[in-house]
Scaffold this motif. Structure first.
Motif, short mmCIF file in Angstrom:
data_model
loop_
_atom_site.label_atom_id
_atom_site.label_comp_id
_atom_site.label_asym_id
_atom_site.label_seq_id
_atom_site.Cartn_x
_atom_site.Cartn_y
_atom_site.Cartn_z
N LEU A 1 33.58 49.57 30.35
CA LEU A 1 33.95 49.43 31.77
C LEU A 1 34.07 47.97 32.18
O LEU A 1 34.90 47.62 33.04
N HIS A 2 33.25 47.13 31.57
CA HIS A 2 33.25 45.70 31.88
C HIS A 2 34.63 45.08 31.70
O HIS A 2 35.03 44.19 32.45
N PHE A 3 35.40 45.56 30.72
CA PHE A 3 36.72 44.99 30.42
C PHE A 3 37.80 45.45 31.38
O PHE A 3 38.88 44.87 31.42
N PHE A 4 37.53 46.51 32.13
CA PHE A 4 38.57 47.06 33.00
C PHE A 4 38.19 46.99 34.48
O PHE A 4 38.80 47.66 35.31
N GLU A 5 37.21 46.15 34.79
CA GLU A 5 36.77 46.04 36.18
C GLU A 5 37.88 45.49 37.09
O GLU A 5 37.93 45.81 38.28
N SER A 6 38.75 44.68 36.54
CA SER A 6 39.82 44.08 37.35
C SER A 6 41.04 44.99 37.48
O SER A 6 41.97 44.66 38.23
N THR A 7 41.05 46.11 36.76
CA THR A 7 42.18 47.04 36.85
C THR A 7 42.12 47.77 38.18
O THR A 7 41.19 48.54 38.45
N LYS A 8 43.11 47.56 39.02
CA LYS A 8 43.07 48.09 40.38
C LYS A 8 43.41 49.58 40.45
O LYS A 8 42.93 50.28 41.34
#
Length: 275
Positions: free
Chosen positions: A223-230
């Motif tokens: 999840l850490h890698f996709f936190e910026s995916t809106k």
């Protein structure tokens, strides 16, 4: 894991090779990638996290999801005492343990409701549910009927404990929602009971259950890698899919070989003892 022939030593060998290998790997990747609290902890904190005893020592978790492992370890410690007392296979004693922890959960919930002090409501409630499941398992193995009153008690405790223990008040600093917890606990118990009764569970669910420990440990890292995916739907899909792939690899490359190694040690020790 608990059989009439189980010893304290064989129990903890099995638990160690079941829990620690992939757990240590999750710590390694969380620290390397700076996930959650990992980037702010000292080397000593991280080292203590490797023991899985950090919460007993009031040291922060590397990953937030580690908090439930304290409850799991407590369950194993209690079972260890029951093993030493030779009552771990006594279904009546298992039921007594369940009632004791349910009672503690309700007492803690009342105190939290009255004082607004953060008593650990989830701790005894989860232990009570663990012993509830253990008692159910013993009854299934021995072809004993499961009393309906126990189910009533389980849901009564869940509703009362959640309502009082997670009550939202004007002065509540913890911002807990009682209905969210009530719903989460109730759904989880219902799903457990449904799947426990199904004779032929679809292979996909069996597979997810098999890799669930790695899923639990590694989904925060993914999840850490996709936190910026809106796009929430896209993020959810990517996190779920990637977590399943990583968890499957970890299971077949780490978890399963380590579990087999632990079983081999126990088999060798058993045959040596028999000889």
């Amino acid at each position: 894991s608990i059989k009439p022939t189980t010893t304290l030593k064989s129990f903890w060998i099995a638990r160690f090779f079941r829990l620690w290998p992939v757990y240590l790997i999750s710590i390694f990747f969380a620290v390397i990638l700076g996930v959650e609290a990992a980037s702010s902890l000292t080397k000593f904190d991280i080292l203590i996290n490797a023991t899985m005893l950090q919460q007993f020592l009031k040291i922060p978790n590397v990953l937030g999801v580690f908090w439930t492992l304290q409850i799991e370890l407590s369950f194993y410690f209690i079972l260890s005492v029951m093993l030493l007392l030779k009552i771990s296979n006594d279904r009546k004693k298992i039921d007594i343990a369940m009632y004791i922890f349910f009672l503690l959960a309700m007492i803690f919930a009342v105190f939290k409701f009255r004082t607004n002090i953060r008593f650990p409501v989830a701790f005894p409630l989860a232990l009570g549910l663990m012993f509830f499941a253990t008692g159910l398992r013993f009854r299934r193995v021995n072809n004993e009927p499961f009393p309906f009153r126990i189910l009533f008690i389980v849901f009564f405790v869940i509703v009362l404990t959640s309502y009082l223990g997670y009550q939202v008040k004007p002065m509540d600093l913890f911002n807990d929602n009682p209905y969210r917890w009530m719903l989460a606990y109730s759904i989880s118990v219902l799903l457990f009971l449904i799947f426990e009764r199904i004779k032929f569970v679809p292979n996909f669910f069996v597979f997810i259950g098999t890799i669930s420990y790695s899923v639990y440990l590694f989904h925060p890292i993914v999840l850490h890698f996709f936190e910026s995916t809106k796009n929430i739907l896209l993020r959810s899909f990517l996190v779920v899919m990637l977590t399943i792939v990583i968890s499957a690899l970890l299971y077949y490359l780490v978890e399963k070989p380590c579990q087999n190694f632990g079983k081999k040690i126990n088999r060798t020790a058993y045959f040596r003892q028999e000889a």
